[in-house]
Design an enzyme around this catalytic site. Structure first.
Site, short mmCIF file in Angstrom:
data_model
loop_
_atom_site.label_atom_id
_atom_site.label_comp_id
_atom_site.label_asym_id
_atom_site.label_seq_id
_atom_site.Cartn_x
_atom_site.Cartn_y
_atom_site.Cartn_z
CG ASN A 121 -6.81 3.86 12.23
OD1 ASN A 121 -7.86 4.39 12.27
ND2 ASN A 121 -6.52 3.07 11.11
CD GLU A 157 12.19 -0.75 11.05
OE1 GLU A 157 11.07 -0.36 11.42
OE2 GLU A 157 13.06 0.09 11.04
CG LEU A 181 10.29 5.97 21.94
CD1 LEU A 181 10.48 7.03 23.00
CD2 LEU A 181 11.32 4.96 21.99
CB CYS A 215 1.46 -2.86 13.39
SG CYS A 215 1.77 -2.37 11.74
CB CYS A 240 2.50 7.48 3.66
SG CYS A 240 2.89 5.97 5.04
CB CYS A 279 0.79 1.29 5.75
SG CYS A 279 0.81 2.75 4.48
CD GLU A 326 -2.46 -1.14 2.78
OE1 GLU A 326 -2.32 -0.40 3.26
OE2 GLU A 326 -2.79 -2.38 3.17
N1 SAH Z 1 8.20 -0.03 11.02
C1 SAH Z 1 8.52 1.54 11.09
C2 SAH Z 1 7.30 1.85 10.39
C3 SAH Z 1 5.91 1.69 10.68
S1 SAH Z 1 4.48 2.49 10.33
C4 SAH Z 1 8.20 1.67 12.55
O1 SAH Z 1 7.72 0.92 13.39
O2 SAH Z 1 8.19 2.81 12.86
C5 SAH Z 1 4.75 3.94 11.27
C6 SAH Z 1 3.99 4.22 12.61
O3 SAH Z 1 2.61 3.90 12.63
C7 SAH Z 1 4.79 3.25 13.70
O4 SAH Z 1 4.89 4.10 14.56
C8 SAH Z 1 3.77 2.27 13.99
O5 SAH Z 1 3.95 1.85 14.98
C9 SAH Z 1 2.49 2.87 13.78
N2 SAH Z 1 1.19 2.25 13.53
C10 SAH Z 1 1.16 1.12 13.23
N3 SAH Z 1 -0.08 0.45 13.36
C11 SAH Z 1 -1.02 1.40 13.59
C12 SAH Z 1 -2.33 1.59 14.03
N4 SAH Z 1 -2.97 0.60 13.80
N5 SAH Z 1 -2.75 2.56 14.77
C13 SAH Z 1 -1.70 3.70 14.91
N6 SAH Z 1 -0.42 3.69 14.59
C14 SAH Z 1 0.04 2.45 14.01
#
Ligand code: SAH
Length: 426
Positions: A353, A223, A278, A180, A166, A396, A143
């Site tokens: 979300n 990642e 974090l 996630c 994004c 995503c 996506e």
């Molecule tokens: N692997 C990377 C990129 C992930 S997506 C990382 O961990 O940062 C970017 C952000 O969206 C990350 O902080 C991830 O934890 C967050 N994220 C993932 N699923 C989510 C959800 N359902 N609701 C809110 N944030 C989410």
């Protein structure tokens, strides 16, 4: 270690839908590194279309455009001209590159692909967010999202709005963050440089000719620091004048926090904006939410982030997904204040979300307000990520899951949806 590959559960959507133009079948990555920070995963094989029969992605370094041109006695600047046609000219075919000799265009057409993906779904939200579900040559799906942020929503130096994309860096994700959608089925493979760049081309094509992409956030599926070998050349091309001309400071890489890979970025290219996820300020809770933390630990993550900050001189961002009743108490916020100490950091608070089938819930408005109050009272810079495109499952990984759950044929259609929640907005 929990960051390893879980078996891919997604049914292969490839079937008869796979485009015949590329014979390359990517091996599903098996196994995983013994340590989550041993980053480069076996899907590396996915980035070597050169030498394989059939067309290779013209923007993938391993496709060898420069060498191919040289072997045909073409001047080196032709490669730049082709890139300019793709990015600035938004060419869809080599035939569109009208100032190239005709025979060259035909030969390019036979040897290289511009689009190795097809749009399996294109979804619009009323707030202008658009999301593409792309089907790759091997039938896997990823996506990418176009976010339109108006001037009033962002304090952009230029005073204008932003057109942020994004993008994804992997198919699936091996980090296993429990909330996630992207990682629910583990990581399947790394994206190639060509596939990463193709997301930019596809999203750029959604814009009217006079509009240009202004920001990139690598916050889609995967990642990014586990696929640096392929991400770095893609981001370098995006920056070039003959690419998108997007400066490094407008490119954000979001990572779960892999210290070795952060150090590599520090050594090689500390100009990007780094965002570290974090989600908790103490190890026990973080390990519960972000399982790779078990083998790493917060202290290592913070130390690597500090080294990056020293090299880049640019303020770091820490992301914190607020999960109702899990990490959203005032004490959690106080712990975060202590962890951040004197760092000149921005905390990006992201209300969870919801993902279908997962037990987590969104934080209540009151809990969000209390959490933010504690941070602000301590002088921490906080930003709550604006909610965009929720109804189109813009977080995503979600659309891909919905699609694979219904397992129906991909619809090359446009479905209207209304705005609501989700990330990202660096
Ligand atoms: N692997 C990377 C990129 C992930 S997506 C990382 O961990 O940062 C970017 C952000 O969206 C990350 O902080 C991830 O934890 C967050 N994220 C993932 N699923 C989510 C959800 N359902 N609701 C809110 N944030 C989410």
């Amino acid at each position: 270690m929990t960051g390893g590959t879980r078996p891919p559960a997604e049914p292969s959507a490839a079937g008869g839908m796979m485009r015949q133009m590329n014979n390359q079948i990517y091996p599903a990555a098996a196994g995983g590194a013994s340590h989550p920070d041993a980053v480069q995963m076996p899907g590396a094989a996915a980035s070597s279309p050169a030498g394989l029969p059939g067309p290779a992605h013209v923007l993938d370094p391993s496709a060898g455009l420069e060498e191919w041109l040289a072997a045909r006695g073409q001047p080196a600047w032709r490669a730049k001209a082709i890139r300019r046609w793709l990015f600035a000219g938004r060419a869809a075919t080599f035939a569109d590159m009208t100032d190239l000799p005709k025979e060259l265009r035909t030969a390019l057409e036979e040897r290289f692909l511009i689009f190795s993906t097809r749009i399996a779904r294109h979804v619009h939200a009323e707030d202008g967010t658009e999301k593409l579900l792309l089907e790759l040559a091997d039938g896997q799906r990823i996506e990418c999202v176009l976010l339109r942020e108006h001037a009033r929503e962002v304090s952009d130096a230029a005073g204008g709005g932003r057109l942020t994309v994004c993008i994804s860096s992997q198919v699936g994700c091996g980090m296993g963050c429990v909330f996630c959608a992207s990682g629910l089925d583990g990581v399947i493979r790394n994206l190639t440089t060509g596939e990463i760049l193709e997301q930019l081309l596809r999203l750029q094509k959604l814009l009217p000719a006079e509009e240009r992409l202004s920001h990139i956030v690598v916050m889609g599926m995967g990642e990014p620091l586990a696929n640096l070998d392929r991400l770095m050349p893609a981001l370098a091309t995006a920056q070039h004048a003959d690419g998108l001309g997007i400066s490094q400071r407008r490119i954000t890489i979001s990572t779960v926090g892999l210290p070795k890979a952060i150090d590599r970025l520090t050594a090689e290219n500390p100009g990007y904006h780094l965002a570290v996820s974090l989600h908790a300020a103490e190890d026990a809770l973080r390990t519960r939410l972000v399982p790779v933390n078990k083998a790493i630990g917060l202290a290592e993550v913070m130390a690597a982030a500090d080294r990056y900050w020293e090299a880049s001189g640019r303020r770091l961002t820490f992301e914190y997904v607020l999960l109702g009743g899990v990490n959203d108490a005032p004490e959690d916020a106080a712990r975060l204040v202590r962890l951040l100490g004197r760092r000149a950091a921005l905390v990006n608070v992201i209300p969870y979300n919801s993902v279908a089938g997962l037990p987590w819930r969104e934080p209540s408005k009151a809990a969000q307000a209390r959490f933010l109050d504690v941070l602000r009272a301590a002088g921490v810079n906080v930003q709550v990520r604006r909610r965009k495109g929720a109804r189109i499952d813009a977080a995503c990984g979600q659309l891909r899951r919905l699609e694979s759950a219904s397992a129906g044929p991909a619809v090359p259609a446009t479905s209207p949806a209304s705005p609501g929640g989700t990330r990202p907005a660096e």
